[in-house]
Design an enzyme around this catalytic site. Structure first.
Site, PDB file in Angstrom:
ATOM      1  N   ASN A  18      -1.665  -0.159   7.434  1.00 33.82           N
ATOM      2  CA  ASN A  18      -1.178  -1.513   7.712  1.00 33.82           C
ATOM      3  C   ASN A  18      -0.382  -2.126   6.563  1.00 33.82           C
ATOM      4  O   ASN A  18      -0.212  -3.334   6.476  1.00 33.82           O
ATOM      5  CB  ASN A  18      -2.316  -2.421   8.205  1.00 33.82           C
ATOM      6  CG  ASN A  18      -3.375  -2.665   7.150  1.00 33.82           C
ATOM      7  OD1 ASN A  18      -3.257  -2.203   6.010  1.00 33.82           O
ATOM      8  ND2 ASN A  18      -4.411  -3.392   7.512  1.00 33.82           N
ATOM      9  N   HIS A  32      -1.694  -5.477   1.457  1.00 33.72           N
ATOM     10  CA  HIS A  32      -2.942  -6.228   1.242  1.00 33.72           C
ATOM     11  C   HIS A  32      -2.613  -7.627   0.743  1.00 33.72           C
ATOM     12  O   HIS A  32      -1.706  -7.795  -0.080  1.00 33.72           O
ATOM     13  CB  HIS A  32      -3.815  -5.528   0.177  1.00 33.72           C
ATOM     14  CG  HIS A  32      -4.946  -6.391  -0.289  1.00 33.72           C
ATOM     15  ND1 HIS A  32      -6.147  -6.449   0.379  1.00 33.72           N
ATOM     16  CD2 HIS A  32      -5.031  -7.286  -1.320  1.00 33.72           C
ATOM     17  CE1 HIS A  32      -6.934  -7.337  -0.246  1.00 33.72           C
ATOM     18  NE2 HIS A  32      -6.283  -7.840  -1.268  1.00 33.72           N
ATOM     19  N   GLU A  56      -9.313 -10.778  -7.523  1.00 35.43           N
ATOM     20  CA  GLU A  56      -8.424  -9.624  -7.384  1.00 35.43           C
ATOM     21  C   GLU A  56      -7.324  -9.630  -8.436  1.00 35.43           C
ATOM     22  O   GLU A  56      -6.952  -8.577  -8.971  1.00 35.43           O
ATOM     23  CB  GLU A  56      -7.834  -9.578  -5.965  1.00 35.43           C
ATOM     24  CG  GLU A  56      -8.903  -9.241  -4.931  1.00 35.43           C
ATOM     25  CD  GLU A  56      -8.426  -9.277  -3.484  1.00 35.43           C
ATOM     26  OE1 GLU A  56      -9.186  -8.835  -2.608  1.00 35.43           O
ATOM     27  OE2 GLU A  56      -7.297  -9.762  -3.216  1.00 35.43           O
ATOM     28  N   LYS A  95       0.833  -1.200   0.000  1.00 35.76           N
ATOM     29  CA  LYS A  95       0.000   0.000   0.000  1.00 35.76           C
ATOM     30  C   LYS A  95       0.875   1.260   0.000  1.00 35.76           C
ATOM     31  O   LYS A  95       2.098   1.180   0.191  1.00 35.76           O
ATOM     32  CB  LYS A  95      -0.923  -0.037   1.227  1.00 35.76           C
ATOM     33  CG  LYS A  95      -1.913  -1.220   1.221  1.00 35.76           C
ATOM     34  CD  LYS A  95      -2.795  -1.173   2.459  1.00 35.76           C
ATOM     35  CE  LYS A  95      -3.720  -2.382   2.532  1.00 35.76           C
ATOM     36  NZ  LYS A  95      -4.602  -2.316   3.719  1.00 35.76           N
ATOM     37  N   TYR A 128     -12.145  -2.650  -2.999  1.00 40.86           N
ATOM     38  CA  TYR A 128     -12.675  -2.657  -1.634  1.00 40.86           C
ATOM     39  C   TYR A 128     -14.202  -2.644  -1.600  1.00 40.86           C
ATOM     40  O   TYR A 128     -14.798  -2.245  -0.593  1.00 40.86           O
ATOM     41  CB  TYR A 128     -12.105  -1.473  -0.851  1.00 40.86           C
ATOM     42  CG  TYR A 128     -10.681  -1.704  -0.359  1.00 40.86           C
ATOM     43  CD1 TYR A 128     -10.363  -2.818   0.428  1.00 40.86           C
ATOM     44  CD2 TYR A 128      -9.651  -0.810  -0.663  1.00 40.86           C
ATOM     45  CE1 TYR A 128      -9.068  -3.033   0.886  1.00 40.86           C
ATOM     46  CE2 TYR A 128      -8.349  -1.023  -0.199  1.00 40.86           C
ATOM     47  CZ  TYR A 128      -8.075  -2.137   0.577  1.00 40.86           C
ATOM     48  OH  TYR A 128      -6.794  -2.352   1.043  1.00 40.86           O
TER      49      TYR A 128
HETATM   50  P1  DAT Z   1      -7.351  -7.219   5.677  1.00 39.33           P
HETATM   51  O1  DAT Z   1      -6.614  -6.147   4.923  1.00 39.33           O
HETATM   52  O2  DAT Z   1      -6.529  -7.774   6.811  1.00 39.33           O
HETATM   53  O3  DAT Z   1      -7.919  -8.290   4.785  1.00 39.33           O
HETATM   54  P2  DAT Z   1     -10.078  -6.174   5.883  1.00 39.33           P
HETATM   55  O4  DAT Z   1     -10.341  -6.820   4.571  1.00 39.33           O
HETATM   56  O5  DAT Z   1     -11.018  -6.470   7.010  1.00 39.33           O
HETATM   57  O6  DAT Z   1      -8.588  -6.491   6.401  1.00 39.33           O
HETATM   58  O7  DAT Z   1     -10.062  -4.596   5.717  1.00 39.33           O
HETATM   59  C1  DAT Z   1      -9.483  -4.023   4.549  1.00 39.33           C
HETATM   60  C2  DAT Z   1      -8.687  -2.827   4.982  1.00 39.33           C
HETATM   61  O8  DAT Z   1      -9.555  -1.832   5.528  1.00 39.33           O
HETATM   62  C3  DAT Z   1      -7.648  -3.090   6.078  1.00 39.33           C
HETATM   63  O9  DAT Z   1      -6.446  -3.610   5.570  1.00 39.33           O
HETATM   64  C4  DAT Z   1      -7.496  -1.745   6.688  1.00 39.33           C
HETATM   65  C5  DAT Z   1      -8.894  -1.145   6.575  1.00 39.33           C
HETATM   66  N1  DAT Z   1      -9.643  -1.380   7.820  1.00 39.33           N
HETATM   67  C6  DAT Z   1     -10.184  -2.537   8.237  1.00 39.33           C
HETATM   68  N2  DAT Z   1     -10.805  -2.396   9.415  1.00 39.33           N
HETATM   69  C7  DAT Z   1     -10.629  -1.095   9.763  1.00 39.33           C
HETATM   70  C8  DAT Z   1     -11.021  -0.286  10.870  1.00 39.33           C
HETATM   71  N3  DAT Z   1     -11.732  -0.800  11.880  1.00 39.33           N
HETATM   72  N4  DAT Z   1     -10.673   1.023  10.871  1.00 39.33           N
HETATM   73  C9  DAT Z   1      -9.967   1.552   9.849  1.00 39.33           C
HETATM   74  N5  DAT Z   1      -9.574   0.867   8.764  1.00 39.33           N
HETATM   75  C10 DAT Z   1      -9.890  -0.431   8.725  1.00 39.33           C
HETATM   76 MG    MG Z   2      -9.384  -8.158   3.326  1.00 36.69          MG
END
Ligand code: DAT
Ligand code: MG
Length: 149
Positions: A112, A115, A126, A9, A49
């Site tokens: 974080n 991805h 994807e 990212k 997303y």
């Molecule tokens: P991952 O990237 O571990 O698959 P995810 O698919 O649940 O996690 O979420 C996609 C992204 O969205 C994640 O990398 C960071 C953001 N995100 C997820 N939960 C969040 C939250 N509670 N607050 C802010 N950003 C968040």
């Molecule tokens: Mg995810």
């Protein structure tokens, strides 16, 4: 052979962690078959997303992912989808184990670093969203017999 989609990212690229991330996937034994630097469009971000469209963090997530270049990759290997999620670590870097990418380099869920596809069907979806078929290179690493029995 299984494939997964990995994206470094904007924060990972800005923090000069591209080499570190690639090193970890290479060292584990996975094979890089697609790689490009992408200025992510609004449409690509929203498609990628889409599952999070109704979450409160959606708009800031889209703003973040379109803010600066992303390194998009496809990695191949047995069990690579689940293994990549382990290499990456938990979504919130403060909960991610040390030794994972997020655990070692992150402090905030909105930054974080990386991805990784969460399941085989998601990975296929994807990969086709981010890459044209001709951008993926089918090749056989010469050390395969030293990685797989
Ligand atoms: P991952 O990237 O571990 O698959 P995810 O698919 O649940 O996690 O979420 C996609 C992204 O969205 C994640 O990398 C960071 C953001 N995100 C997820 N939960 C969040 C939250 N509670 N607050 C802010 N950003 C968040
Ligand atoms: Mg995810």
């Amino acid at each position: 052979m299984e494939r997964t989609f990995i994206a470094i990212k904007p924060d990972g690229v800005q923090r000069k962690l591209v080499g570190e991330v690639i090193r970890r996937f290479e060292a584990k034994g996975f094979t890089l078959i697609g790689l490009k630097l992408v200025k992510v469009s609004q449409t690509l971000a929203e498609n990628h997303y889409a599952i999070h469209r109704d979450r409160p963090f959606f708009n800031s997530l889209i703003t973040f992912i379109t803010s600066s270049p992303v390194v998009a990759m496809v990695w191949e290997g047995e069990g690579v989808v689940a293994a990549a999620r382990k290499i990456i670590g938990a979504t919130n870097p403060l909960n991610a184990e040390l030794g994972t990418i997020r655990g070692d380099f992150g402090v905030s869920v909105g930054r974080n670093l990386i991805h990784g596809s969460d399941a085989i069907p998601t990975a296929q979806q994807e990969i086709s969203l981010w890459f044209q078929e001709e951008e993926l290179v089918n090749w056989q690493p010469s050390l395969t017999s030293w990685l797989y029995e």
